[in-house]
Design a protein around this motif. Structure first.
Motif: not given
Length: 445
Positions: A261, A263, A291, A294
Motif C-alpha cells: 500500500t 499510502a 499517486h 494513493r
C-alpha cells in the motif's frame, strides 16, 4: 625511471590560460572519428598531452595536487575533485541520439509530450533489478554498440533500459519520460540528468539513483554506464562535476509494488504521516501513476468507497474526480475549489487525516462536533458521554457496559473507548481510553 600513466586532459570550459583555450578551439573544430574525422588528429592530441605530461615529470610542466597535468602555460590551480574515469574535470561523455532497439530506425515521433498510457509500467524494484543486470554483466561502454537486449551501451541507453523504455533515448530526450522532482524526494529508480545543450557530447550524463549512503544525504549509490563498463558506486550528489546542473526525474510509468500500500504509514498515534504533494501533473485525464492509487485509497478511507466500482487503481478516472470533489464539498468548498482535482490543500488534509469526511449518500454529515477532552473525565457527566456510549455500542465496542450507557463517565466508558482505539491499531498513550478529536472522528465516521 618508471614512466607514470597519464590520462588525456580535457580543458576546463572556463579556464582562461592559453593552453586550455587553444585545446578547446582545436577540439571544437576537429570532427569526431565517427563523423569522418581522422583518428590521427586525435592521436596527435594525445601525443601532445603525453609530451606535456612528460615535461611535467622532468620539471617543465605544472601539476595539480591531485596529479592532473595541465597544458604548458597553465597556472597552478587548486585540484578539482577527482571523478571516475571518463568524467574527471568534465571529461567527454559521448551521447548517441534517439534510436530504436538494436539501432533500428524509429517510425513514430521522437519529440513532444509522452502519453503515460503508452509507457510500460515499472516498479522501483523492476528498475533497480534491470540496472543490476548490466552491472553484473559489466557491459562495456560504447555509444555505437548495442547490448543483447537491444539498448545502446552508453549512459542514456542504460537508463532507457532500466526504465524499460520502448526505444533508446539520449540525454536530450530522457526528461520527456519523467516528472521533475526535488533532490530531497529522490528514491531508488529515479534518475539524475545533466544535459549540456551547447555541446551534448561535453559533460552530458545521466545516472540512476539507488539510495542514500549517508544520513546527511551528501552521497548516494549511483548505477551508471561509463567507461570502461557498467558500475554501481557511491557518488557525491549530484555528480563529481557539474553537480548543481543535474536535475532529478521520476519515471512517469512508475507503479506501486504488488501487495504494497503506497499510502501514508500510520504511526502509533493514529494520524497518518504527512506526504509531500506530488504535483498537479500527476492527476487528471490521461494520468496513470501510483499517486492516483494513493489518492483513491485515502479517499476511500474518508468515505468515498461508493464512488469506486473497482479499484482504486493507477489510471485516473471519473470515479477519482467524483470522489475528490465529494471530499472537497465536505470541507465546504465551492466553485474552483471543488473541481475534483486534488490541489496541495486537498492532498494535505487527506494525507494527515484532517478535515471532514465525505458524508454517506451525499447528505450532510451527521457526526456531532467534538466537545473537548474535559467532558470525558472521572466525575464528569453530560449528554456528550451518553452520545459517546451509544455510538460505541453501535460500533460493537460496548461489552464493558453492564447497564446503560449513561450520562456519567465511568470505567466502562473508558475501557470501551480503549477497545475502539486499539481496534484502530493504536497503542500506548494513543489508546488510553479517553476520546480525543481523532477517536471521535473515527467513531462517528
Amino acid at each position: 625511471m618508471t614512466v607514470p600513466v597519464f590520462e588525456e586532459y580535457a580543458p576546463a570550459a572556463d579556464c582562461p590560460c592559453p593552453g586550455c583555450a587553444r585545446q578547446r578551439r582545436e577540439h571544437a573544430l576537429r570532427p569526431a572519428v565517427r563523423a569522418g574525422g581522422h583518428p590521427a588528429a586525435h592521436g596527435a592530441r594525445r601525443a601532445l598531452v603525453l609530451a606535456t605530461a612528460a615535461g611535467a615529470v622532468l620539471g617543465g610542466g605544472a601539476t595539480t595536487a591531485g596529479g592532473a597535468v595541465h597544458p604548458a602555460g597553465h597556472p597552478l590551480l587548486p585540484a578539482l575533485p577527482a571523478g571516475p574515469a571518463g568524467h574527471a574535470a568534465d571529461g567527454d561523455t559521448p551521447q548517441g541520439g534517439t534510436a530504436g532497439l538494436h539501432g533500428r530506425p524509429l517510425a513514430g515521433p521522437t519529440t513532444g509530450p509522452v502519453s503515460v498510457r503508452q509507457l510500460p509500467e515499472s516498479t522501483r524494484a523492476d528498475i533497480i533489478n534491470r540496472a543490476k543486470r548490466w552491472v553484473t554483466a559489466k557491459v562495456p561502454y560504447s555509444m555505437e554498440k548495442y547490448w543483447t537486449d537491444g539498448y545502446r551501451q552508453d549512459c542514456s541507453g542504460y537508463v532507457s533500459m532500466a526504465w524499460n523504455l520502448p526505444a533508446n533515448e539520449w540525454t536530450g530526450s530522457l526528461h520527456r519520460f519523467g516528472q521533475k522532482i526535488a533532490w530531497a524526494d529522490l528514491q531508488p529508480g529515479d534518475m539524475l540528468l545533466f544535459h549540456n545543450p551547447d555541446n551534448p557530447t561535453k559533460g552530458s550524463h545521466v545516472t540512476l539513483f539507488g539510495g542514500w549512503t549517508d544520513h546527511k544525504r551528501t552521497h548516494y549509490t549511483a548505477y551508471e554506464q561509463t567507461k570502461p563498463h557498467t558500475r554501481r558506486q557511491t557518488t557525491p550528489l549530484a555528480y563529481w562535476t557539474n553537480s548543481e546542473r543535474y536535475v532529478a526525474y521520476r519515471y512517469l510509468g512508475l507503479v506501486a509494488e504488488s501487495g504494497v500500500t503506497p499510502a501514508s504509514v500510520t504511526p502509533a498515534g493514529g494520524a497518518p504521516a504527512s506526504i509531500a504533494y506530488p504535483g498537479a501533473g500527476h492527476f487528471g485525464p490521461g494520468a496513470r501513476n501510483h499517486h492516483v492509487t494513493r489518492l483513491g485509497r485515502m479517499l476511500v478511507a474518508r468515505g468515498a468507497a461508493r464512488f469506486y466500482t473497482d479499484g482504486p487503481g493507477p489510471r485516473w478516472g471519473e470515479a477519482d474526480r467524483r470522489a475528490t470533489r465529494a471530499f472537497q464539498l465536505a470541507q465546504g468548498w465551492r466553485g474552483a475549489e471543488a473541481n475534483g482535482l486534488p490541489g496541495p490543500h486537498t492532498w494535505r488534509l487527506l494525507a494527515t487525516g484532517r478535515g471532514r469526511d465525505i458524508p454517506p449518500g451525499g447528505g450532510r454529515a451527521t457526526a456531532p462536533p467534538y466537545p473537548g477532552r474535559a467532558h470525558f473525565r472521572p466525575g464528569r457527566s453530560g449528554r456528550h458521554i451518553e452520545t459517546l456510549g451509544r455510538q460505541l455500542v453501535k460500533r460493537g465496542h460496548g461489552k464493558h457496559y453492564t447497564h446503560g450507557p449513561g450520562a456519567r463517565w465511568s470505567e466502562a466508558d473508558r475501557r470501551n473507548v480503549q477497545d475502539f482505539q486499539r481496534a484502530q491499531g493504536w497503542r500506548g498513550g494513543a489508546a488510553d481510553g479517553y476520546p480525543g478529536p481523532e477517536t471521535w472522528r473515527r467513531l462517528f465516521r
